[in-house]
Design a protein around this motif. Structure first.
Motif, PDB file in Angstrom:
ATOM      1  N   SER A   1     -36.245 110.723  13.877  1.00 54.77           N
ATOM      2  CA  SER A   1     -34.793 110.708  14.027  1.00 54.77           C
ATOM      3  C   SER A   1     -34.225 109.325  13.693  1.00 54.77           C
ATOM      4  O   SER A   1     -33.230 109.203  12.978  1.00 54.77           O
ATOM      5  CB  SER A   1     -34.456 111.123  15.457  1.00 54.77           C
ATOM      6  N   LEU A   2     -34.879 108.271  14.200  1.00 56.58           N
ATOM      7  CA  LEU A   2     -34.401 106.908  13.965  1.00 56.58           C
ATOM      8  C   LEU A   2     -34.563 106.519  12.494  1.00 56.58           C
ATOM      9  O   LEU A   2     -33.682 105.869  11.915  1.00 56.58           O
ATOM     10  CB  LEU A   2     -35.180 105.932  14.858  1.00 56.58           C
TER      11      LEU A   2
ATOM     12  N   ILE B   1     -34.572 108.583   9.900  1.00 55.31           N
ATOM     13  CA  ILE B   1     -33.549 109.311   9.129  1.00 55.31           C
ATOM     14  C   ILE B   1     -32.187 108.632   9.293  1.00 55.31           C
ATOM     15  O   ILE B   1     -31.423 108.499   8.342  1.00 55.31           O
ATOM     16  CB  ILE B   1     -33.510 110.799   9.572  1.00 55.31           C
ATOM     17  N   PHE B   2     -31.922 108.160  10.528  1.00 51.42           N
ATOM     18  CA  PHE B   2     -30.669 107.449  10.791  1.00 51.42           C
ATOM     19  C   PHE B   2     -30.568 106.204   9.899  1.00 51.42           C
ATOM     20  O   PHE B   2     -29.548 105.981   9.244  1.00 51.42           O
ATOM     21  CB  PHE B   2     -30.598 107.064  12.271  1.00 51.42           C
ATOM     22  N   PHE B   3     -31.652 105.422   9.837  1.00 50.67           N
ATOM     23  CA  PHE B   3     -31.656 104.205   9.013  1.00 50.67           C
ATOM     24  C   PHE B   3     -31.547 104.530   7.528  1.00 50.67           C
ATOM     25  O   PHE B   3     -30.838 103.866   6.787  1.00 50.67           O
ATOM     26  CB  PHE B   3     -32.949 103.407   9.229  1.00 50.67           C
TER      27      PHE B   3
ATOM     28  N   ASP C   1     -28.288 108.234   7.285  1.00 48.58           N
ATOM     29  CA  ASP C   1     -27.003 108.271   7.993  1.00 48.58           C
ATOM     30  C   ASP C   1     -26.179 107.006   7.754  1.00 48.58           C
ATOM     31  O   ASP C   1     -24.978 107.085   7.503  1.00 48.58           O
ATOM     32  CB  ASP C   1     -27.220 108.471   9.496  1.00 48.58           C
TER      33      ASP C   1
ATOM     34  N   ASN D   1     -21.721 113.070  12.061  1.00 46.12           N
ATOM     35  CA  ASN D   1     -22.140 112.037  11.100  1.00 46.12           C
ATOM     36  C   ASN D   1     -23.604 111.656  11.258  1.00 46.12           C
ATOM     37  O   ASN D   1     -24.161 110.969  10.417  1.00 46.12           O
ATOM     38  CB  ASN D   1     -21.292 110.767  11.292  1.00 46.12           C
TER      39      ASN D   1
ATOM     40  N   SER E   1     -33.630 109.865  21.258  1.00 43.56           N
ATOM     41  CA  SER E   1     -34.017 108.628  20.577  1.00 43.56           C
ATOM     42  C   SER E   1     -32.791 107.899  20.026  1.00 43.56           C
ATOM     43  O   SER E   1     -32.643 106.689  20.188  1.00 43.56           O
ATOM     44  CB  SER E   1     -34.995 108.986  19.465  1.00 43.56           C
TER      45      SER E   1
END
Lengths: 155, 155
Positions: free
Chosen positions: A103-104, A106-108, A111, B39, B103
């Motif tokens: 998740s983190l 993908i965020f970096f 997103d 988002n 997370s």
């Protein structure tokens, strides 16, 4: 003694445990080589779980090899229950760690696109580590299921 | 017909399904009321999984009530296998969604302290939604296990 593929005290079980060790070690290495990974809770958590996984898989691989060489039976309900409970708990922890880190990452990467803007962030290492962690989880899940299947057959 | 607490076609099963619906709906509501949740991939993913969970639990609650009122037996191996496979798949998706969102929320709240710096970010709603999602997962896991236990007893 019943033969279930991947269960404790079989050569397929040893192979499964050694693969878990290899994948967990590779994932830890990829994660630890990423700059500043310990600043992020999700990565620090996955690092802890991967270490636990490595120790547990190595311990069981040694135990399996010892049992096979000395023709010791590991398929007693007491031994099996112990393996299965810890295997399931570890599989759950491993999955949660891999999901949290995925998740983190993908965020970096997508997103906020921080990987392009901030080149010191080791996105590639993190992505590789997450992929290897998911593979470790799949192997751990296979071990858990074969142990559980054997345990159920006692009842 | 065997009586396992929480299994399909029992009143405890109906109660479990309705609780899943309530928790999933509350979690979705908390998430959707947070500004700009879509988002972030993790929250968008959890939103999708929560909707799936809501639809599935509602469908099974209706099916259970119908079976109880009409004294229909839902404990055939064919029916049970269908429920158990989807229940397990959904429990895995729910857990991955909750871990991924947890997370990201921990990242916002503690790792970079973005909640203090950027007051429009709805950290409280996100934290509440994640907590409720974990509760939904626990209830879903209970349903999966009772169904699985019943299925195993056929073999």
């Amino acid at each position: 003694m019943k033969r279930v593929v991947g269960s404790p005290g079989t050569w397929s079980g040893v192979a499964l445990r050694l693969s878990q060790c290899a994948f967990a070690a590779a994932s830890t290495f990829a994660l630890d080589s990423g700059f500043g990974y310990s600043n992020y809770s999700a990565y620090a958590y996955m690092d802890t779980v991967l270490t636990l996984q490595l120790v547990w898989s190595l311990y069981l691989a040694c135990k399996d090899i010892f049992a096979l060489r000395n023709k010791k039976d590991l398929h007693t309900p007491h031994d099996l229950l112990f393996f299965v409970v810890i295997d399931w708990a570890l599989a759950t922890l491993m999955f949660s760690g891999a999901c949290a880190s995925a998740s983190l990452t993908i965020f970096f990467m997508w997103d906020v696109n921080l990987c392009g803007a901030y080149s010191r962030l080791a996105c590639r290492q993190f992505a590789l580590s997450v992929t290897l962690a998911f593979m470790t989880w799949l192997l751990q899940a296979a071990s858990s299921f074969s142990g559980f299947w054997l345990l159920v057959s006692f009842f």
